[in-house]
Design a protein around this motif. Structure first.
Motif, short mmCIF file in Angstrom:
data_model
loop_
_atom_site.label_atom_id
_atom_site.label_comp_id
_atom_site.label_asym_id
_atom_site.label_seq_id
_atom_site.Cartn_x
_atom_site.Cartn_y
_atom_site.Cartn_z
N THR A 60 0.83 -1.21 0.00
CA THR A 60 0.00 0.00 0.00
C THR A 60 0.87 1.26 0.00
OG1 THR A 60 -0.19 -0.18 2.42
CG2 THR A 60 -1.98 -1.11 1.10
N VAL A 61 2.03 1.19 0.62
CA VAL A 61 2.95 2.33 0.54
C VAL A 61 3.40 2.54 -0.90
CG1 VAL A 61 5.24 3.15 1.21
CG2 VAL A 61 3.75 2.12 2.93
N ARG A 62 3.66 1.44 -1.58
CA ARG A 62 4.16 1.48 -2.95
C ARG A 62 3.14 2.10 -3.91
NH1 ARG A 62 5.48 1.86 -7.36
NH2 ARG A 62 7.06 0.75 -8.59
N VAL A 63 1.85 1.90 -3.64
CA VAL A 63 0.82 2.42 -4.56
C VAL A 63 0.30 3.78 -4.11
CG1 VAL A 63 0.12 0.12 -5.29
CG2 VAL A 63 -1.06 1.21 -3.36
N SER A 64 1.00 4.44 -3.19
CA SER A 64 0.58 5.76 -2.71
C SER A 64 1.71 6.78 -2.87
CB SER A 64 0.15 5.68 -1.25
OG SER A 64 -0.83 4.69 -1.04
N PRO A 65 2.20 6.97 -4.09
CA PRO A 65 3.37 7.84 -4.28
C PRO A 65 3.10 9.32 -4.03
CG PRO A 65 2.45 7.20 -6.40
CD PRO A 65 1.73 6.41 -5.37
N SER A 66 1.85 9.75 -4.12
CA SER A 66 1.54 11.17 -3.96
C SER A 66 1.47 11.61 -2.50
CB SER A 66 0.20 11.51 -4.63
OG SER A 66 0.26 11.21 -6.02
N LEU A 67 1.30 10.65 -1.59
CA LEU A 67 1.18 10.99 -0.17
C LEU A 67 2.56 11.10 0.46
CD1 LEU A 67 -1.68 8.56 0.99
CD2 LEU A 67 -1.87 10.87 0.08
N ASP A 68 2.78 12.21 1.19
CA ASP A 68 4.02 12.27 1.94
C ASP A 68 3.85 11.45 3.22
OD1 ASP A 68 2.74 13.83 3.91
OD2 ASP A 68 3.42 15.71 3.06
N ALA A 69 4.89 11.38 4.04
CA ALA A 69 4.87 10.49 5.20
C ALA A 69 3.74 10.83 6.18
CB ALA A 69 6.22 10.56 5.91
N ALA B 271 6.12 5.19 15.22
CA ALA B 271 5.73 5.50 13.84
C ALA B 271 6.27 6.85 13.40
CB ALA B 271 4.20 5.47 13.70
N ASP B 272 6.14 7.86 14.27
CA ASP B 272 6.58 9.21 13.90
C ASP B 272 8.10 9.28 13.74
OD1 ASP B 272 3.95 9.94 14.01
OD2 ASP B 272 4.09 11.00 15.91
N LEU B 273 8.84 8.65 14.66
CA LEU B 273 10.30 8.68 14.56
C LEU B 273 10.80 7.93 13.33
CD1 LEU B 273 11.59 8.17 18.23
CD2 LEU B 273 11.60 10.27 16.86
N PHE B 274 10.12 6.84 12.98
CA PHE B 274 10.55 6.08 11.82
C PHE B 274 10.38 6.91 10.54
CE2 PHE B 274 10.04 2.80 8.47
CZ PHE B 274 11.29 2.21 8.60
N ILE B 275 9.26 7.61 10.46
CA ILE B 275 9.02 8.47 9.30
C ILE B 275 10.07 9.58 9.26
CG2 ILE B 275 7.44 10.12 8.25
CD1 ILE B 275 6.68 7.17 7.90
N PHE B 276 10.36 10.18 10.43
CA PHE B 276 11.37 11.23 10.48
C PHE B 276 12.73 10.68 10.06
CE2 PHE B 276 14.73 13.50 12.79
CZ PHE B 276 14.50 14.80 12.38
N ALA B 277 13.06 9.48 10.52
CA ALA B 277 14.34 8.87 10.17
C ALA B 277 14.43 8.60 8.67
CB ALA B 277 14.53 7.57 10.95
N MET B 278 13.33 8.13 8.09
CA MET B 278 13.32 7.84 6.65
C MET B 278 13.52 9.11 5.83
SD MET B 278 12.70 4.49 6.08
CE MET B 278 11.68 4.19 4.65
N LYS B 279 13.11 10.26 6.40
CA LYS B 279 13.20 11.52 5.69
C LYS B 279 14.56 12.20 5.87
CE LYS B 279 9.12 12.04 3.76
NZ LYS B 279 8.96 12.24 2.29
#
Length: 302
Positions: free
Chosen positions: A27-36, A84-92
């Motif tokens: 589902t992440v893969r098919v949602s390219p327009s959404l930011d984290a 969840a929030d820290l992981f998104i921040f780390a990925m960014k």
């Protein structure tokens, strides 16, 4: 069930939880327009109705479930939100490889906290599985390490700490209804993401198809995985619990390969195989289970 059968049942549930979590890669893969942040928001919008419906079908009040969890339930919800929030921040802010590797400290942190806080005797096979698993993740991320942002790396380590701490909370609260944790997590995430988007001027008007994909992630993959993980926590120790759920890391690239023909690197395949060996060692190796954990498992099976 015997204590041995109960332990294997718990291991199977933890493995299944990681497997269910892993489908989120699709589902992440098919949602390219959404930011984290947008993705987290819509994922939580999918999770919240599921929790409400399940509670009502069981004849329970969702609010009472949150209250029943007490401080443990609130702590669990906060841990999951922070994770969840820290992981998104780390990925960014750092490399994906660094984010995965530093967050993979969760089993080790969970085992150490279980020893310090719960006085659980960690089995030798669990320690071996953790070491082998970290080795596998090192192989998977080899060649991409060292270029990340230091703050992002620290945030990724915080993911592992929050996950490990949640495993402790789940173990401590295994004799009470912890269903409210998932609802609390969804509510806190919706509030924090909405405030962040309002503060930054991020748009709430995102493609409906992608919103639905994120909601499917929350309703099916997060909701189902959390139910299995919380049930597994009644039967297996904290360090082992998080290690077994690493099937999420192993299977995520597999689904992307099968559905999108994205071929992973050779190091990803080899590292995933090593990580899988560590997980299976912890899951099925015959060991001298500590007395307190065996007694808990035996009581849970009655």
């Amino acid at each position: 069930m015997t204590s041995r059968q109960t332990a294997l049942y718990g291991a199977f549930l933890a493995l299944a939880a990681g497997t269910v979590f892993s489908f989120g890669s699709l589902t992440v893969r098919v949602s390219p327009s959404l930011d984290a942040v947008q993705y987290l928001l819509w994922r939580s919008f999918g999770l919240l109705p599921l929790v409400l419906i399940v509670a009502l079908l069981q004849g329970k009040s969702p609010l009472r479930q949150m209250v029943a969890g007490g401080w443990l339930g609130l702590g669990g919800a906060v841990c999951m939100t922070v994770m969840a929030d820290l992981f998104i921040f780390a990925m960014k802010t750092t490399t994906i490889a660094n984010a995965l590797l530093f967050s993979s400290a969760a089993p080790l942190i969970g085992a150490i906290l279980a020893r310090l806080i719960l006085k659980e005797r960690i089995l030798i096979f669990t320690w071996l599985g953790i070491v082998i698993g970290i080795g596998g993740l090192l192989i998977m991320t080899w060649g991409e390490l060292g270029s990340g942002n230091a703050i992002g790396n620290l945030a990724a380590f915080g993911v592992g700490f929050a996950y490990g701490l949640y495993s402790i909370i789940a173990r401590v609260g295994r004799d009470r209804d912890m269903s409210g944790v998932v609802m609390g997590w969804a509510v806190i995430t919706i509030i924090t993401c909405s405030l962040f988007m309002l503060a930054t001027g991020s748009s709430f008007a995102t493609p409906m198809v992608e919103n639905l994909a994120a909601m499917l992630h929350g309703a099916a993959f997060i909701g189902g995985g959390m139910y299995l993980l919380n049930t597994a926590a009644r039967h297996v120790g904290a360090g082992r619990l998080v290690l077994l759920a690493q099937t999420e890391t192993i299977l995520g690239p597999v689904w992307v390969l099968l559905f999108f023909a994205e071929v992973p690197r050779l190091t990803t395949i080899i590292g995933g195989a090593v990580l899988l060996a560590g997980v299976l060692l912890s899951a099925f190796a015959r060991s001298d289970a500590p007395e307190d954990e065996t007694e808990v498992a035996a009581r849970a099976s009655v």
